[in-house]
Design an enzyme around this catalytic site. Structure first.
Site, PDB file in Angstrom:
ATOM      1  N   SER A 174      -0.808  -3.757  -4.619  1.00  0.00           N
ATOM      2  CA  SER A 174       0.362  -4.461  -5.120  1.00  0.00           C
ATOM      3  C   SER A 174       0.009  -5.879  -5.583  1.00  0.00           C
ATOM      4  O   SER A 174      -0.876  -6.047  -6.410  1.00  0.00           O
ATOM      5  CB  SER A 174       1.449  -4.469  -4.044  1.00  0.00           C
ATOM      6  OG  SER A 174       2.681  -4.839  -4.586  1.00  0.00           O
ATOM      7  N   ASP A 378       4.886   5.898  -8.427  1.00  0.00           N
ATOM      8  CA  ASP A 378       5.306   4.533  -8.101  1.00  0.00           C
ATOM      9  C   ASP A 378       6.082   3.957  -9.270  1.00  0.00           C
ATOM     10  O   ASP A 378       5.547   3.821 -10.367  1.00  0.00           O
ATOM     11  CB  ASP A 378       4.076   3.670  -7.794  1.00  0.00           C
ATOM     12  CG  ASP A 378       4.420   2.208  -7.565  1.00  0.00           C
ATOM     13  OD1 ASP A 378       5.586   1.907  -7.238  1.00  0.00           O
ATOM     14  OD2 ASP A 378       3.524   1.363  -7.722  1.00  0.00           O
ATOM     15  N   HIS A 432       3.789   3.736  -4.104  1.00  0.00           N
ATOM     16  CA  HIS A 432       3.171   2.414  -4.155  1.00  0.00           C
ATOM     17  C   HIS A 432       2.062   2.249  -3.116  1.00  0.00           C
ATOM     18  O   HIS A 432       1.014   1.679  -3.406  1.00  0.00           O
ATOM     19  CB  HIS A 432       4.259   1.364  -3.939  1.00  0.00           C
ATOM     20  CG  HIS A 432       3.885  -0.011  -4.352  1.00  0.00           C
ATOM     21  ND1 HIS A 432       3.629  -0.368  -5.655  1.00  0.00           N
ATOM     22  CD2 HIS A 432       3.720  -1.147  -3.620  1.00  0.00           C
ATOM     23  CE1 HIS A 432       3.347  -1.657  -5.721  1.00  0.00           C
ATOM     24  NE2 HIS A 432       3.379  -2.144  -4.497  1.00  0.00           N
TER      25      HIS A 432
END
Length: 455
Positions: A174, A378, A432
């Site tokens: 991320s 994601d 994610h």
């Protein structure tokens, strides 16, 4: 790219590192599988700023297995998410918060099977990391974070010299897509100019940001990437998608009230779909979770909540567990009365001051083994954005898009470039947090990378 810190390396003040060893971990009623350490390392010359770390020795051969530094993103989210929900050796048995300690179970897909894992809560103000000068000293940015992460490493290796010769890797996901390359670049500069070199071999970035002006974590590009992903995955209709393109223009560059209305209308009928994994239930109504955790969007503008999918973060168990006094005592961290509550994600005053990392990636790729990977469901940092920028670097393709296999099943797709085996990988059916959502595939990917095997 980022100037290294000017102050000299100072030996870690806490020379009694054995005191950081975790002797008993509430919720685990046996000896720990391997030695684990938790404590603080300072990152400034005045010894006022401290990053919390949790080190887990490998279940193989700690003295020769690689050391992997893991970071989660935010900016402001704790890397203990990695330990507790992703690749750590112990995971919660029950995901229902309660007033007693939840019990741990062994994680069969833990990465410590073949590596020493170092979980670091960065920057200052995240998780248990703190400044002795209080909240007024929490303001930071991409540049300062990279500098302090380098200083953390220098002081860590001074405290744990037994790991200095091990192969070292930096990994995360991320917004750590910013933390990792900037730290790697700091290490590169440090190694070119100073003698106490860090034995960095490579890095992996999962579902990562690429800058605040390009890619999924920028305003216009990010909206356009997520809109395209949502349309192609059947979350918004073709009529609504076409209307957004008509009103907002190519790449959503034409900001206007009509564009805003079209965007809101497109997403108004998606329902409560989890932006981090569009195919799992959205759980975000846990009373144990602070409001700021419910609205936190990794790498996304805060006002983007009205123009996208739902944010579903269920961190109730970890929040309850990591704020009990006996757990904090076991982890050798400051009490809540001194540094406040542990949170999965904290709203630290953070300036995302790096516009793009595309200018330094070619240099890093040529020097370090680099893997960019993405869960393919994601909706926060969709794979289509990272596939686009990795191919856009212009490196010659060594092996074009092909499936990679785990247990005789397609685990995703891989493209390898003819420059230091630079690789882009998708992980099929993952959101994610790839090691959390597809742990078997994630471990297979990690193992093949560490052992230099073909994906």
């Amino acid at each position: 790219m980022v100037p290294i810190l000017l102050f000299a390396l100072v030996s870690y003040v806490n020379s009694l590192v054995p005191e950081d060893e975790i002797r008993n971990l509430p919720g685990w009623n046996a000896s720990l599988p391997t030695r684990q350490y938790s404590g603080y390392i300072h990152v400034d010359s005045g010894k006022t700023r401290f990053l919390h770390y949790w080190l887990v020795e490998s279940e193989g051969s700690p003295s020769s297995d690689p050391l992997v530094m893991w970071m989660n993103g935010g900016p402001g989210c704790s890397s203990l998410e990695g330990y507790l929900y992703e690749m750590g050796p112990l995971h919660f048995m029950d995901d229902t918060p309660n007033q007693t300690h939840p019990q741990f179970v062994r994680n069969p897909n833990t990465w410590v099977q073949i590596a020493n894992m170092l979980f670091v809560e960065a920057p200052i103000g995240v998780g248990y990391s703190y400044s002795t000068r209080g909240s007024e000293d929490l303001k930071t940015n991409d540049t300062r974070t990279a500098q302090e992460n380098l200083q953390f490493l220098l002081n860590f290796f001074a405290a744990y010299p037994e790991f200095k010769e091990n192969d070292f890797y930096v990994m995360g996901e991320s917004y750590a897509g910013i933390y990792i390359p900037t730290l790697v670049d700091q290490v590169r500069i440090h190694n070119e100019n100073l003698s106490n070199k860090i034995n960095l071999k490579g890095f992996m970035v999962g579902n990562g940001c690429i800058g605040n002006a390009v890619g999924a974590c920028s305003m216009h590009d990010g909206l356009a990437i997520r809109l395209k992903f949502s349309y192609e995955h059947g979350l918004i209709s073709q009529v609504a998608y076409d209307e957004v393109i008509k009103k907002c223009g190519d790449g959503l560059k034409n900001a206007s009230l009509a564009c805003e209305v079209a965007m809101s209308e497109a997403y108004s009928k998606t329902g409560n779909v989890d932006i981090y994994d569009i195919y799992i239930p959205c759980i975000s109504n846990n009373p144990q979770i602070d409001d700021e955790q419910l609205v936190w969007r990794i790498g996304m503008p805060e006002d983007d909540r009205v123009r996208g999918l739902a944010t579903c973060i269920d961190a109730g168990v970890s929040t309850s567990y990591l704020n009990t006094p006996e757990v904090r005592q076991a982890l050798h961290v400051q009490p809540e009365s001194v540094i406040g509550r542990w949170r999965m994600c904290s709203h630290i005053p953070y300036d995302s001051n790096i516009k793009s990392l595309l200018d330094i990636y070619p240099t890093l790729i040529k020097q370090y083994r680099t893997v960019i990977y993405n869960g393919d469901v994601d909706g926060c940092v969709p794979y289509i954005g990272n596939e686009e920028w990795t191919s856009g670097l212009g490196f010659p393709v060594k092996e074009a898009w092909r499936p990679w296999m785990v247990n005789d099943q397609v685990a995703g797709y891989v493209t390898t470039y003819d420059v230091n085996n630079f690789t882009f990988i998708t992980v099929k059916g993952s959101g994610h947090m790839v090691p959390q959502f597809q742990p078997v595939s994630a471990y297979a990917m990690f193992e093949r990378y560490i052992k230099k095997e073909k994906f």
